[in-house]
Every structure is written in C-alpha cells, then in structure tokens.
Design a protein around this motif. Structure first.
Motif, PDB file in Angstrom:
ATOM      1  N   CYS A   1       0.846  -1.190   0.000  1.00 54.27           N
ATOM      2  CA  CYS A   1       0.000   0.000   0.000  1.00 54.27           C
ATOM      3  C   CYS A   1       0.886   1.246   0.000  1.00 54.27           C
ATOM      4  N   ILE A   2       0.495   2.246  -0.777  1.00 57.21           N
ATOM      5  CA  ILE A   2       1.185   3.532  -0.779  1.00 57.21           C
ATOM      6  C   ILE A   2       0.172   4.611  -0.450  1.00 57.21           C
ATOM      7  N   VAL A   3       0.543   5.477   0.494  1.00 56.78           N
ATOM      8  CA  VAL A   3      -0.347   6.529   0.989  1.00 56.78           C
ATOM      9  C   VAL A   3       0.282   7.893   0.730  1.00 56.78           C
ATOM     10  N   SER A   4      -0.512   8.794   0.195  1.00 55.07           N
ATOM     11  CA  SER A   4      -0.089  10.185   0.018  1.00 55.07           C
ATOM     12  C   SER A   4      -1.261  11.083   0.376  1.00 55.07           C
ATOM     13  N   THR A   5      -1.082  11.929   1.380  1.00 56.72           N
ATOM     14  CA  THR A   5      -2.148  12.846   1.767  1.00 56.72           C
ATOM     15  C   THR A   5      -1.614  14.272   1.773  1.00 56.72           C
ATOM     16  N   LEU A   6      -2.224  15.116   0.956  1.00 58.95           N
ATOM     17  CA  LEU A   6      -1.910  16.542   0.876  1.00 58.95           C
ATOM     18  C   LEU A   6      -0.447  16.770   0.512  1.00 58.95           C
ATOM     19  N   THR A   7       0.044  16.004  -0.462  1.00 60.39           N
ATOM     20  CA  THR A   7       1.434  16.139  -0.889  1.00 60.39           C
ATOM     21  C   THR A   7       1.594  16.427  -2.378  1.00 60.39           C
ATOM     22  N   LEU A   8       0.677  15.952  -3.208  1.00 61.46           N
ATOM     23  CA  LEU A   8       0.838  16.098  -4.660  1.00 61.46           C
ATOM     24  C   LEU A   8       0.851  17.557  -5.110  1.00 61.46           C
ATOM     25  N   CYS A   9       0.339  18.445  -4.273  1.00 61.53           N
ATOM     26  CA  CYS A   9       0.322  19.860  -4.622  1.00 61.53           C
ATOM     27  C   CYS A   9       1.722  20.451  -4.692  1.00 61.53           C
ATOM     28  N   SER A  10       2.687  19.800  -4.041  1.00 56.99           N
ATOM     29  CA  SER A  10       4.017  20.395  -3.939  1.00 56.99           C
ATOM     30  C   SER A  10       5.077  19.716  -4.802  1.00 56.99           C
ATOM     31  N   TYR A  11       4.775  18.545  -5.361  1.00 55.81           N
ATOM     32  CA  TYR A  11       5.777  17.866  -6.185  1.00 55.81           C
ATOM     33  C   TYR A  11       5.919  18.569  -7.530  1.00 55.81           C
ATOM     34  N   PRO A  12       7.156  18.754  -8.019  1.00 56.36           N
ATOM     35  CA  PRO A  12       7.339  19.467  -9.283  1.00 56.36           C
ATOM     36  C   PRO A  12       6.753  18.732 -10.484  1.00 56.36           C
ATOM     37  N   GLU A  13       6.779  17.402 -10.456  1.00 54.14           N
ATOM     38  CA  GLU A  13       6.249  16.594 -11.571  1.00 54.14           C
ATOM     39  C   GLU A  13       5.331  15.524 -10.993  1.00 54.14           C
ATOM     40  N   PRO A  14       4.088  15.871 -10.651  1.00 51.37           N
ATOM     41  CA  PRO A  14       3.229  14.921  -9.936  1.00 51.37           C
ATOM     42  C   PRO A  14       2.908  13.646 -10.722  1.00 51.37           C
ATOM     43  N   VAL A  15       2.825  13.730 -12.033  1.00 54.47           N
ATOM     44  CA  VAL A  15       2.556  12.513 -12.815  1.00 54.47           C
ATOM     45  C   VAL A  15       3.724  11.544 -12.695  1.00 54.47           C
ATOM     46  N   ILE A  16       4.930  12.064 -12.759  1.00 50.39           N
ATOM     47  CA  ILE A  16       6.118  11.221 -12.588  1.00 50.39           C
ATOM     48  C   ILE A  16       6.116  10.586 -11.203  1.00 50.39           C
ATOM     49  N   THR A  17       5.748  11.368 -10.191  1.00 48.94           N
ATOM     50  CA  THR A  17       5.674  10.842  -8.823  1.00 48.94           C
ATOM     51  C   THR A  17       4.657   9.701  -8.733  1.00 48.94           C
ATOM     52  N   LEU A  18       3.492   9.888  -9.313  1.00 52.05           N
ATOM     53  CA  LEU A  18       2.472   8.834  -9.284  1.00 52.05           C
ATOM     54  C   LEU A  18       2.941   7.590 -10.035  1.00 52.05           C
ATOM     55  N   ASN A  19       3.684   7.778 -11.091  1.00 49.38           N
ATOM     56  CA  ASN A  19       4.201   6.627 -11.828  1.00 49.38           C
ATOM     57  C   ASN A  19       5.245   5.863 -11.006  1.00 49.38           C
ATOM     58  N   LYS A  20       5.942   6.566 -10.111  1.00 48.09           N
ATOM     59  CA  LYS A  20       6.824   5.872  -9.172  1.00 48.09           C
ATOM     60  C   LYS A  20       5.997   5.027  -8.201  1.00 48.09           C
ATOM     61  N   PHE A  21       4.887   5.581  -7.737  1.00 47.57           N
ATOM     62  CA  PHE A  21       3.989   4.785  -6.886  1.00 47.57           C
ATOM     63  C   PHE A  21       3.571   3.517  -7.624  1.00 47.57           C
ATOM     64  N   ASN A  22       3.227   3.674  -8.881  1.00 48.48           N
ATOM     65  CA  ASN A  22       2.804   2.541  -9.704  1.00 48.48           C
ATOM     66  C   ASN A  22       3.887   1.462  -9.747  1.00 48.48           C
ATOM     67  N   LYS A  23       5.119   1.894  -9.839  1.00 44.42           N
ATOM     68  CA  LYS A  23       6.248   0.966  -9.903  1.00 44.42           C
ATOM     69  C   LYS A  23       6.488   0.299  -8.547  1.00 44.42           C
ATOM     70  N   TRP A  24       6.440   1.087  -7.479  1.00 46.97           N
ATOM     71  CA  TRP A  24       6.797   0.571  -6.148  1.00 46.97           C
ATOM     72  C   TRP A  24       5.713  -0.298  -5.534  1.00 46.97           C
ATOM     73  N   CYS A  25       4.479  -0.153  -5.972  1.00 51.65           N
ATOM     74  CA  CYS A  25       3.366  -0.896  -5.385  1.00 51.65           C
ATOM     75  C   CYS A  25       3.264  -2.290  -6.012  1.00 51.65           C
ATOM     76  N   LYS A  26       2.950  -3.270  -5.193  1.00 52.78           N
ATOM     77  CA  LYS A  26       2.768  -4.628  -5.694  1.00 52.78           C
ATOM     78  C   LYS A  26       1.572  -4.688  -6.649  1.00 52.78           C
TER      79      LYS A  26
END
Length: 204
Positions: free
Chosen positions: A105-130
């Motif tokens: 499980c990956i949890v992110s609360t009130l953080t995507l507003c500050s990442y410079p490249e949020p789509v890239i960040t979400l794609n990392k979640f996609n990779k790291w999650c089973k």
C-alpha cells in the motif's frame, strides 16, 4: 521555491503542523481513507504523522518518508506514543531507491500539490506498489465550480511562492494522466478535496 528553502520552511513549521494534526474534518477523511491501508505501507510526505491514529496498527508496518528533519522527528515521537510499527527515511521522493513491487500500500495525503512533476511521482507509486496492492490519496486541487476555480487560479502564484503549494492543480486529471488505475473517487468542499482509491497498472 527552491527545494532547500522549502525544506527549511517545513522544519520551522513542524510545531504549527502538530497543533493542527487533529483537525476534525481532515481527520474524518483520513479515517475513511486509511481503513483500506494494510501490510507493508509506504507513506510519502509523512509530515508530523497526522495519519498515524487512523491506521490499524495490528495490520500495518509503515515506511515514512519526508525531506524535513523536524517533521520526521515529530512523526517518530507520535509513532512511539501510538505504538505504530514504523521506520523513517529523511529524503526527497525523487531520490528514493525502492525496488519495483516493494509495498502492499502507498499513501499520500496533501502532498501532490508540492511535487514538481506529480505525474512522474504517481508513476513511481505505480512501480513501487505490488500488482495486487492499493494506492490511497487525499489531495486538494482545482474545484469544478467556476467561481472557486477562478479564485484558485488568481491566488495560486501567492501560495506557490509562500509554501511551494500549487493551489490550482486538477488532481483528478493528473491521476488520470498517470499509470494508476482509479477504482473510486469521493469529492468534498465544493470538489476541492478528493479521496482516491487506486491500484497499480502493471505493463506486461
């Protein structure tokens, strides 16, 4: 805002975040979302540990990440008080070395507003999650109401300069642009706030 300046700002604001850690409305949403958390959990932007009271502590082991030393310090103290199984990494999400398929499980609360490249960040979640895991998001973004969204666009430069927060991101559109597969969405506060239950999409 440059990252080192942003880190110093969050370090200075840790006590302020502690005071608002139990904010009632946000707590209700955290409780609703985190019922779905289980197993080996990665929480990014863990801050002062505001999500900790809402995890099933018998059912999770948490890896908490934040680039602020003072936020991590506060989160550690709360985890100890609540007897939450957690380890902590002080680092920028862009520097995390996790292997593919590491977390249930990956949890992110009130953080995507500050990442410079949020789509890239979400794609990392996609990779790291089973492949059979879950991704839980609670984010604020652009309202679907025209008057509100216009106001958000107007004040966004101020928010961005003060806190590094992008106040007018269309979070649902950003999630749809990523590799994640959305399973369920709930929106609140004139659609400014959204809760998202998603899963990874693993490419063959």
């Amino acid at each position: 805002m440059k990252k080192d300046k942003l880190i110093r700002k969050y370090d200075k604001q840790a006590k302020k975040y502690e005071r608002y850690r139990d904010q009632a409305v946000l707590s209700n949403w955290r409780r609703k979302l985190l019922k779905s958390a289980y197993g080996n959990v990665l929480e990014v932007g863990i801050g002062v540990g505001a999500n900790f009271p809402f995890y099933n502590r018998e059912n999770v082991s948490i890896t908490g990440v934040d680039f602020s030393q003072q936020m991590i310090k506060s989160a550690k103290q709360l985890a100890s008080t609540l007897q939450i199984k957690a380890n902590f990494i002080q680092n920028d999400i862009d520097q995390l070395p996790f292997e593919e398929n590491t977390f249930d499980c990956i949890v992110s609360t009130l953080t995507l507003c500050s990442y410079p490249e949020p789509v890239i960040t979400l794609n990392k979640f996609n990779k790291w999650c089973k492949p059979n895991g879950t991704i839980l998001l609670m984010e604020h973004g652009l309202s679907t109401k025209r008057l509100l969204s216009t106001s958000q666009n107007i004040i966004n430069p101020l928010f961005k300069n003060i806190s590094g927060c992008h106040f007018n991101r269309d979070m649902i559109a950003i999630i749809e642009q990523s590799d994640l597969e959305t399973e369920h969405v709930e929106r609140y506060w004139k659609d400014i706030m959204c809760l998202v239950w998603a899963k990874p999409s693993k490419q063959e």
